[in-house]
Design an enzyme around this catalytic site. Structure first.
Site, short mmCIF file in Angstrom:
data_model
loop_
_atom_site.label_atom_id
_atom_site.label_comp_id
_atom_site.label_asym_id
_atom_site.label_seq_id
_atom_site.Cartn_x
_atom_site.Cartn_y
_atom_site.Cartn_z
N HIS A 1 0.85 -1.20 0.00
CA HIS A 1 0.00 0.00 0.00
C HIS A 1 0.89 1.25 0.00
O HIS A 1 0.67 2.18 -0.79
CB HIS A 1 -0.90 -0.04 1.23
N GLU A 2 1.89 1.27 0.88
CA GLU A 2 2.77 2.44 0.97
C GLU A 2 3.66 2.57 -0.26
O GLU A 2 3.88 3.68 -0.76
CB GLU A 2 3.62 2.35 2.24
N HIS B 1 2.00 4.34 -3.14
CA HIS B 1 1.97 5.80 -3.04
C HIS B 1 3.26 6.40 -3.61
O HIS B 1 3.23 7.37 -4.37
CB HIS B 1 1.83 6.23 -1.58
#
Length: 219
Positions: free
Chosen positions: A22-23, A26
């Site tokens: 998820h990170e 980004h």
């Protein structure tokens, strides 16, 4: 104790992948739109060690799982990784590009939920063996943690991804006013969690999402 160990073993990989990828998503999208901050910090990587937060990635999820395994009572399983550094001012079009950077994390959770669902379908359709049930349990855990993180992060509360998406979509005056709520975002979430409101909001959305991906892959 055996139940606790087996629960942690089943959930460890899905939780670490869900939080860290998820990170990383980004950072990758931020680089695509002109901000190399995460790349320069070595955070656009599949190496989970670069993203793990000892509290958010390990202690909090493990504690929730331990409560669930030992007492049959746990809250919504969630956690967090070390936030990927993003300098929104370095994006080519900061307000518009913020949407894509913020949406990248939940979109990665969507992809992972689908991937785990496919794995569950493959295990369910194959011949029964020693690893069939553990694989199905791990795949189910992967669907669940990714559904939770996707839905939770899409709540329109800064600094969650949904809050930043809202800032990107709102007219400028409303957007900057809404963005000023960011320092209060986590206290607001904590109040919602303790009062049970957060679960009331999230569980129907999570259940609906799980139903949709189940229909999509035939499980």
């Amino acid at each position: 104790m055996d139940s606790l160990i087996s629960t942690l073993a089943i959930w460890a990989l899905p939780v670490v992948l869900a939080i860290t990828l998820h990170e990383a998503a980004h950072g990758y999208v931020a680089r695509h739109f002109g901000d190399p901050t995460a790349d320069l910090a070595g955070r656009i990587t599949l190496n989970p060690l670069r993203h793990i937060d000892p509290v958010g990635t390990v202690l909090v999820p493990a504690g929730i799982l331990a409560l669930s395994a030992l007492f049959g009572a746990g809250g919504i399983l969630f956690g967090w990784a070390k936030p990927v550094p993003v300098n929104f001012g370095r994006l080519r079009n900061p307000k518009a590009d913020m949407l894509w950077v913020a949406a990248a994390g939940p979109f990665m959770n969507l992809l992972m939920a689908l991937g785990w669902a496919i794995l569950f379908r493959i295990a369910m359709a194959g011949e029964a063996g020693a690893y069939t049930l553990p694989m199905m349990k791990m795949a189910d855990a992967g669907m669940q943690i990714n559904a939770v993180l996707m839905v939770l992060n899409l709540l329109p509360i800064p600094p969650l991804d949904g809050g930043r998406i809202a800032v990107s979509l709102l007219p400028s005056r409303l957007a900057w006013g809404f963005a000023r709520l960011e320092p209060y975002g986590f206290p607001i979430l904590l109040v919602l969690l303790v009062t049970g409101v957060l679960g009331t909001i999230l569980w129907p959305l999570i259940a609906g999402f799980r139903y949709l991906i189940g229909v999509l892959v035939g499980i």
